[in-house]
Motif scaffolding. Structure first.
Motif, PDB file in Angstrom:
ATOM      1  N   UNK A   1       0.857  -1.176   0.000  1.00  0.00           N
ATOM      2  CA  UNK A   1       0.000   0.000   0.000  1.00  0.00           C
ATOM      3  C   UNK A   1       0.894   1.227   0.000  1.00  0.00           C
ATOM      4  N   UNK A   2       0.557   2.208  -0.808  1.00  0.00           N
ATOM      5  CA  UNK A   2       1.348   3.434  -0.849  1.00  0.00           C
ATOM      6  C   UNK A   2       1.140   4.227   0.438  1.00  0.00           C
ATOM      7  N   UNK A   3       2.166   4.996   0.833  1.00  0.00           N
ATOM      8  CA  UNK A   3       2.088   5.852   2.012  1.00  0.00           C
ATOM      9  C   UNK A   3       2.298   7.310   1.607  1.00  0.00           C
ATOM     10  N   UNK A   4       1.898   8.210   2.478  1.00  0.00           N
ATOM     11  CA  UNK A   4       2.172   9.629   2.287  1.00  0.00           C
ATOM     12  C   UNK A   4       3.677   9.873   2.428  1.00  0.00           C
ATOM     13  N   UNK A   5       4.188  11.009   1.929  1.00  0.00           N
ATOM     14  CA  UNK A   5       5.630  11.258   1.964  1.00  0.00           C
ATOM     15  C   UNK A   5       6.255  11.228   3.351  1.00  0.00           C
ATOM     16  N   UNK A   6       5.471  11.476   4.398  1.00  0.00           N
ATOM     17  CA  UNK A   6       6.025  11.425   5.756  1.00  0.00           C
ATOM     18  C   UNK A   6       5.974  10.024   6.361  1.00  0.00           C
ATOM     19  N   UNK A   7       5.375   9.074   5.645  1.00  0.00           N
ATOM     20  CA  UNK A   7       5.315   7.698   6.134  1.00  0.00           C
ATOM     21  C   UNK A   7       4.360   7.470   7.275  1.00  0.00           C
ATOM     22  N   UNK A   8       3.492   8.436   7.554  1.00  0.00           N
ATOM     23  CA  UNK A   8       2.616   8.356   8.718  1.00  0.00           C
ATOM     24  C   UNK A   8       1.169   8.017   8.362  1.00  0.00           C
ATOM     25  N   UNK A   9       0.852   7.976   7.073  1.00  0.00           N
ATOM     26  CA  UNK A   9      -0.515   7.657   6.653  1.00  0.00           C
ATOM     27  C   UNK A   9      -0.468   6.784   5.404  1.00  0.00           C
ATOM     28  N   UNK A  10      -1.548   6.050   5.176  1.00  0.00           N
ATOM     29  CA  UNK A  10      -1.670   5.180   4.012  1.00  0.00           C
ATOM     30  C   UNK A  10      -2.474   5.868   2.916  1.00  0.00           C
ATOM     31  N   UNK A  11      -2.191   5.494   1.668  1.00  0.00           N
ATOM     32  CA  UNK A  11      -2.857   6.085   0.512  1.00  0.00           C
ATOM     33  C   UNK A  11      -3.515   4.970  -0.301  1.00  0.00           C
ATOM     34  N   UNK A  12      -4.757   5.159  -0.693  1.00  0.00           N
ATOM     35  CA  UNK A  12      -5.428   4.203  -1.555  1.00  0.00           C
ATOM     36  C   UNK A  12      -5.727   2.885  -0.859  1.00  0.00           C
ATOM     37  N   UNK A  13      -5.895   1.848  -1.667  1.00  0.00           N
ATOM     38  CA  UNK A  13      -6.244   0.529  -1.163  1.00  0.00           C
ATOM     39  C   UNK A  13      -5.063  -0.427  -1.255  1.00  0.00           C
ATOM     40  N   UNK A  14      -5.003  -1.411  -0.364  1.00  0.00           N
ATOM     41  CA  UNK A  14      -3.918  -2.398  -0.439  1.00  0.00           C
ATOM     42  C   UNK A  14      -4.055  -3.298  -1.662  1.00  0.00           C
ATOM     43  N   UNK A  15      -2.920  -3.766  -2.166  1.00  0.00           N
ATOM     44  CA  UNK A  15      -2.879  -4.621  -3.344  1.00  0.00           C
ATOM     45  C   UNK A  15      -2.214  -5.940  -2.967  1.00  0.00           C
ATOM     46  N   UNK A  16      -2.848  -7.064  -3.333  1.00  0.00           N
ATOM     47  CA  UNK A  16      -2.255  -8.376  -3.103  1.00  0.00           C
ATOM     48  C   UNK A  16      -1.184  -8.655  -4.158  1.00  0.00           C
ATOM     49  N   UNK A  17      -0.027  -9.140  -3.693  1.00  0.00           N
ATOM     50  CA  UNK A  17       1.079  -9.413  -4.604  1.00  0.00           C
ATOM     51  C   UNK A  17       1.323 -10.904  -4.815  1.00  0.00           C
TER      52      UNK A  17
END
Length: 379
Positions: free
Chosen positions: A228-244
């Protein structure tokens, strides 16, 4: 016929000497194999049935022998401390290693200038947040990234309300801590999939990503590695998680865990560990990925790091982290202690081995038990 008293005494003395010599010939220290305590990803793994695969040999391996180490070389393990699930970062020429709880510490920590000689430090996070359950050895698999002037730790702890393992986030101004989690709830917690463990931060250009694993093996469910992508400060998540990837190969059995994304010459490699953490079956593999968010495909060469039955044996290498030291890539991982009797002990030590990139694919030159050149200097 009646035997005289002197003759009888001589016979008794001779028999006693024979018994004494036989006892001296048996010698040796027989240590019983202990049952490991539940730490790191192992507690969840214990919920799954034990593997039925027999070890490569039914005979006990010979006890390890002393090794002469030339100058400029080292012999594994590099840290003989119960230090499961190690993660290493480099800050201004010093390496900092973090590990699952043990020795009275929530987050174990050590530092080194060469990846070989380690100084054991105090608890990196002595106080747990309000959402986390105290006690029970539930604090697992910390990983740390420097983001700006802060050091952000992603770790696993037990959520009080959900009663499952979840990922927390803690912050410090120094790599030595003390890290503090200011949040009232977990950072990631997939309660519907058994919980979440083994978080791994990854930077690619100006973007940050968090990889983690749903704790499905705790509850007879499949296990997946997510990103899952994070914000530039690493303190929040962005979008939805992706299964790999998921545990769909025979060697992985009931669990995949410990994701580590690595970029080498513009190619992406998702390393992970799989199978029964407590036995010979535990090993490391990887998947080739088109980008940090996939898609990913398991390598046909898996596993690339696994147990060996030699002198001395190496049991259950896994939960890896990767380091770039000058032009060398190193993999740092844990493996079970082997006692002087050649049996698996109760502790997991930290090991290090180089990786070569033949044909663009990683080749782990290990696990090694003989002297090898130490990592290049970072100075």
């Amino acid at each position: 016929m009646r035997t005289s008293q002197p003759t009888l005494r001589r016979l008794v003395a001779i028999l006693g000497l024979i018994v004494l010599l036989a006892a001296c010939g048996r010698g040796g220290n027989q240590e019983a194999q202990a049952t490991p305590t539940a730490t790191a990803t192992e507690a969840a793994t214990e919920a799954a049935p034990e593997a039925t695969t027999a070890p490569p040999t039914a005979t006990r391996p010979p006890a390890p022998t002393a090794t002469v180490v030339p100058e400029g070389s080292f012999v594994n393990p590099v840290f003989r401390q119960d230090f499961p699930d190690p993660h290493v970062i480099e800050v201004d020429g010093t390496y900092y290693a973090y590990a699952t709880n043990a020795s009275g510490r929530n987050i174990q920590m050590a530092k080194s200038t060469d990846l070989i000689e380690w100084e054991y430090l105090s608890d990196a996070m002595p106080v747990l947040p309000s959402w986390a359950q105290l006690g029970g050895s539930y604090v697992w698999a910390p990983e740390v990234m420097q983001i700006g002037d802060q050091f952000v730790m992603y770790y696993t702890a037990r959520d009080k309300e959900a009663d499952v393992q979840c990922v927390g986030l803690a912050i410090s101004d120094s790599p030595e801590g003390k890290f503090r989690d200011p949040n009232d709830s977990a950072f990631v917690c997939q309660t519907e999939e058994g919980g979440t463990i083994d978080a791994h931060p990854f930077r690619d250009g100006d973007k940050l990503y968090l990889y983690y694993k749903n704790d499905g093996n705790c509850c007879a469910m499949p296990t997946y590695l997510y990103v899952q992508e994070m914000t530039p400060d690493g303190l929040s998540l962005v979008g939805e998680p992706v299964r790999l990837v998921r545990n769909d190969a025979a060697w992985e059995r009931h669990v995949i865990e410990a994701p580590t994304m690595w970029k080498h010459e513009d190619r992406y490699y998702l390393f992970f560990s799989a199978n029964n953490y407590g036995g010979m079956e535990y090993a490391v593999g990887y998947a080739n990925c088109e980008g940090p968010m996939g898609p990913c495909e398991d390598s046909p060469d898996n596993p690339i790091l696994s147990s060996v039955m030699e002198n001395p044996p190496v049991i259950g290498p896994g939960h890896q982290t990767l380091m770039q030291v000058e032009d060398e890539t190193w993999i740092v991982y844990h493996a079970w202690e082997v006692t002087s009797a050649g049996l698996k002990g109760t502790r997991r030590f930290m090991w290090a081995d180089p990786i070569s990139w033949e044909g663009g694919e990683p080749d782990v030159l290990g696990p090694t038990t003989q002297p090898q050149p130490a990592p290049e200097s970072t100075e």
